[in-house]
Structure formats: structure tokens, C-alpha cells
Scaffold this active site. Structure first.
Site, PDB file in Angstrom:
ATOM      1  N   GLY A  57      29.756  30.938 -68.063  1.00 53.38           N
ATOM      2  CA  GLY A  57      30.693  29.986 -68.621  1.00 53.38           C
ATOM      3  C   GLY A  57      32.130  30.284 -68.238  1.00 53.38           C
ATOM      4  CB  SER A  58      35.032  28.076 -67.747  1.00 53.94           C
ATOM      5  OG  SER A  58      34.528  27.559 -66.543  1.00 53.94           O
ATOM      6  N   GLY A  59      36.283  30.342 -69.240  1.00 58.09           N
ATOM      7  CA  GLY A  59      37.008  30.884 -70.376  1.00 58.09           C
ATOM      8  C   GLY A  59      37.120  32.391 -70.370  1.00 58.09           C
ATOM      9  CG  HIS A  60      34.172  34.603 -70.269  1.00 59.16           C
ATOM     10  ND1 HIS A  60      34.443  34.851 -71.599  1.00 59.16           N
ATOM     11  CD2 HIS A  60      33.010  33.898 -70.244  1.00 59.16           C
ATOM     12  CE1 HIS A  60      33.470  34.330 -72.349  1.00 59.16           C
ATOM     13  NE2 HIS A  60      32.600  33.747 -71.549  1.00 59.16           N
ATOM     14  CG  ASP A 113      24.631  32.400 -68.739  1.00 54.66           C
ATOM     15  OD1 ASP A 113      25.198  31.660 -67.928  1.00 54.66           O
ATOM     16  OD2 ASP A 113      25.193  32.834 -69.758  1.00 54.66           O
ATOM     17  CG  HIS A 222      30.497  33.536 -75.752  1.00 56.69           C
ATOM     18  ND1 HIS A 222      29.462  34.358 -75.358  1.00 56.69           N
ATOM     19  CD2 HIS A 222      31.018  33.015 -74.619  1.00 56.69           C
ATOM     20  CE1 HIS A 222      29.358  34.327 -74.040  1.00 56.69           C
ATOM     21  NE2 HIS A 222      30.291  33.515 -73.568  1.00 56.69           N
TER      22      HIS A 222
END
Length: 335
Positions: A57-60, A113, A222
Site C-alpha cells: 500500500g501507499s502511505g509508507h 497482500d 496502519h
């Protein structure tokens, strides 16, 4: 009350971010034809080389995009914020980096994932691409020691991907690359602490609640629950609590060698990270463990979450060789 973000449209934030990253790093990165969520290293895939595909996921950021380049990952499949990429961009990554020696998938151990990367591996097999998978499970807080296979992958991805990417770049076989990737994962230990929440671009609302004077040890990237919530302590006390749990797992001995990562979860500044890093060195010096290399900064973030994590990579000669191998990525260089 909504949080403040410099965005246009929350639903377009990931795609606009990718446009900006490609514009900033054209020497390192490109997107696969017709698949903008499949980011490929311009100088990585080559005949006879095992292809390394990472993603999540994005955001990391800079995980995962920042670790795509020569000597590290050959491609990254990018999902929505805190969400797995679907199988199609993963498959396009595999196709783009398949050079006759097989492909290794590496990503954090999260249910979405696992499902989507496994589907992509099955689809790749139909195109005669051999795919192996190594999950990262470095988050000491996320499951007991006897259930390590259930643990999450967090900031320790930095070291695990680095070792696997070096093995690929040295033209080792798929069997050897997989072995080194698993060994690196087994030698990587991370603990984190969260001080305040983050907010997704679509909602701009905090993703959990925590008191103004509280901290949570072991919270996931998260916002997954940690192992203990209590009053905010001093930097030394927080670092000691995390290191005690890491030492209990790693069982370091005098004369051992480690690499250190002190990582911001997003908004924690370098001043605070270096204060923590000072304490990490003090504790390692006390037990006679030598620091081979250190990194301090934003390496695996959680949007604007306040907090930090400490990762120790327990080195032997082989893993040190992989760590020291040169790499040149958009947001990280070594050697």
C-alpha cells in the site's frame, strides 16, 4: 474535525503522487506500459538476473517506491493508501523484470497482500514465469516468538529488501536469492512506538484515538493495536523498552555486529530520532555489540503518524556483504 493536507482530491492522491515521483526521478524509474501502478527500475532488470518485485500500500514512502533501482528492487507494485495492490499491476511488474532466471516477490505479511501477490504468482506461472515468495515478518510486537510466521513486515523491510536486492544484483540463482532473503528476514527485528494518529487522504480524519500524554508501544504501521499503552516516557525510557524486547528475541552476544535503523513514522523529526539513536548506541556499547552501519530518518512511514521504530539487523559475514553491496535507487543510495 478534519486534518489538513496539501492534496487536490483524496481519491487521486496516489496517482498524482506517482506522477510527481516519476517526474522527480526519471533516471531511476518508469511505469510499465499501460500500468501506472507498476513502477520499474530503469537500470535493474537484465538477462540472467533474478527479478525482485516488492510492493504494498501507499502511505509508507519511501517504502516501497524509494527502494526501486539498481542493486535493490527491480519493480514495485503500488496499492491505494494502506491497501494491497491488485494482482494486475503485480503481474505487470513480474513480466517487466522476468529475464529468464525467475522472479522473487517480497512484501510485508498482510492478508490482502498475500492474497493478491499469490494470485499474481499463479497468473505469472501461466506465462511460464517462475515466482518465489518471501514474506517479511520483522515486527516483534505483532505475534509471539513461537508464531513468528504471523508477524507483520514493517521498517525492517529496508534491510531485508536490501539483502535480497544485492543477491539478485550479484547474479545469484533464484535458490540462493530466496535463501538469503529468508535469512535476512530471520535476522531482522523491529519495534515501534506511536504517539499520535495519521489520517487517510480520502477521510482526513484520525485513524485511531490516543491521549495527549499517552504512547502505544508496538502499534502497527496502519494503526493496528500494539502491546501496551501508557504515559509518554522519556526518549531513553522509550528506546530502552523497545530494545529490551528486541534483545530478548535477537539474543545478541558480545562481539556481534548489527546494522541499525531508527525510523520516523512520518512526523517525528530528526532531532528526536537522533536522541533515540544516541541511546541505541549506548545500549549496544554496554553489551559489546558493534554497529557496522546506521540509518536515521524516514524509511518506512505511516503518512503523518507521530512515532518511531528501531530495527536491528543481526549481521554475519554474508549479510554484511549484501548490506554493503552498492545500490542506486530514487530515494536511497549505498556503496
Amino acid at each position: 474535525m478534519q486534518t489538513k493536507k496539501i492534496i487536490n482530491d483524496g481519491n487521486r492522491a496516489v496517482d498524482e503522487m506517482l506522477e510527481g515521483i516519476l517526474a522527480a526521478h526519471p533516471r531511476h524509474l518508469r511505469s510499465a506500459d499501460g500500468s501506472p501502478r507498476s513502477i520499474i527500475a530503469r537500470d535493474g532488470p537484465r538477462p540472467g538476473k533474478v527479478g525482485l518485485v516488492i510492493g504494498g500500500g501507499s502511505g509508507h514512502e519511501p517504502t516501497f517506491l524509494g527502494f526501486v533501482g539498481k542493486g535493490l528492487a527491480d519493480a514495485a507494485a503500488i496499492g491505494n493508501v494502506f491497501a494491497s495492490p491488485p494482482p494486475d499491476p503485480i503481474l505487470e511488474c513480474a513480466k517487466a523484470v522476468s529475464c529468464g532466471a525467475g522472479v522473487l516477490f517480497m512484501y510485508g505479511n498482510y492478508a490482502g497482500d498475500v492474497m493478491n501477490f499469490d494470485m499474481a504468482a499463479e497468473m505469472a506461472a501461466m506465462d511460464d514465469i517462475e515466482v518465489r515468495t518471501v514474506l517479511t515478518t520483522d515486527d516483534v510486537a505483532s505475534a509471539p516468538r513461537d508464531q513468528r510466521q504471523k508477524r507483520r513486515g514493517v521498517a525492517g523491510n529496508f534491510f531485508i529488501f536490501k539483502a535480497a536486492g544485492a543477491a539478485c544484483d550479484r547474479m545469484l540463482s533464484l535458490d540462493a536469492v530466496e535463501r538469503i532473503a529468508r535469512k535476512a528476514n530471520d535476522h531482522t527485528f523491529t519495534m515501534g512506538v506511536a504517539l499520535s494518529p495519521c489520517s487517510l487522504p480520502q477521510t482526513r480524519r484520525p485513524n485511531f484515538e490516543i491521549g495527549a500524554d499517552e504512547m502505544e508501544i508496538g502499534m502497527g504501521i496502519h494503526g493496528e493495536p500494539g502491546i501496551a499503552r501508557g504515559k509518554l516516557g522519556t526518549a531513553d525510557a522509550i528506546t530502552d523498552e523497545m530494545l529490551d524486547k528486541i534483545f530478548a528475541e535477537m539474543a545478541p552476544k558480545r562481539g556481534d555486529k548489527v546494522a541499525v535503523l531508527v525510523n520516523s513514522l512520518g512526523s517525528t523529526p530528526l532531532m528526536e530520532l537522533y536522541i533515540m539513536n544516541r541511546r541505541v548506541k549506548q545500549r549496544l556499547d554496554e553489551i559489546g555489540v558493534f554497529i557496522h552501519a546506521s540509518w536515521v530518518g524516514n524509511y518506512c512511514t505511516s503518512l503523518e503518524m507521530a512515532g518511531a521504530s528501531v530495527t536491528l539487523f543481526h549481521l554475519d559475514e554474508e549479510l554484511q556483504t549484501m548490506l554493503d553491496h552498492p545500490c542506486d535507487c530514487a530515494m536511497f543510495r549505498a556503496g
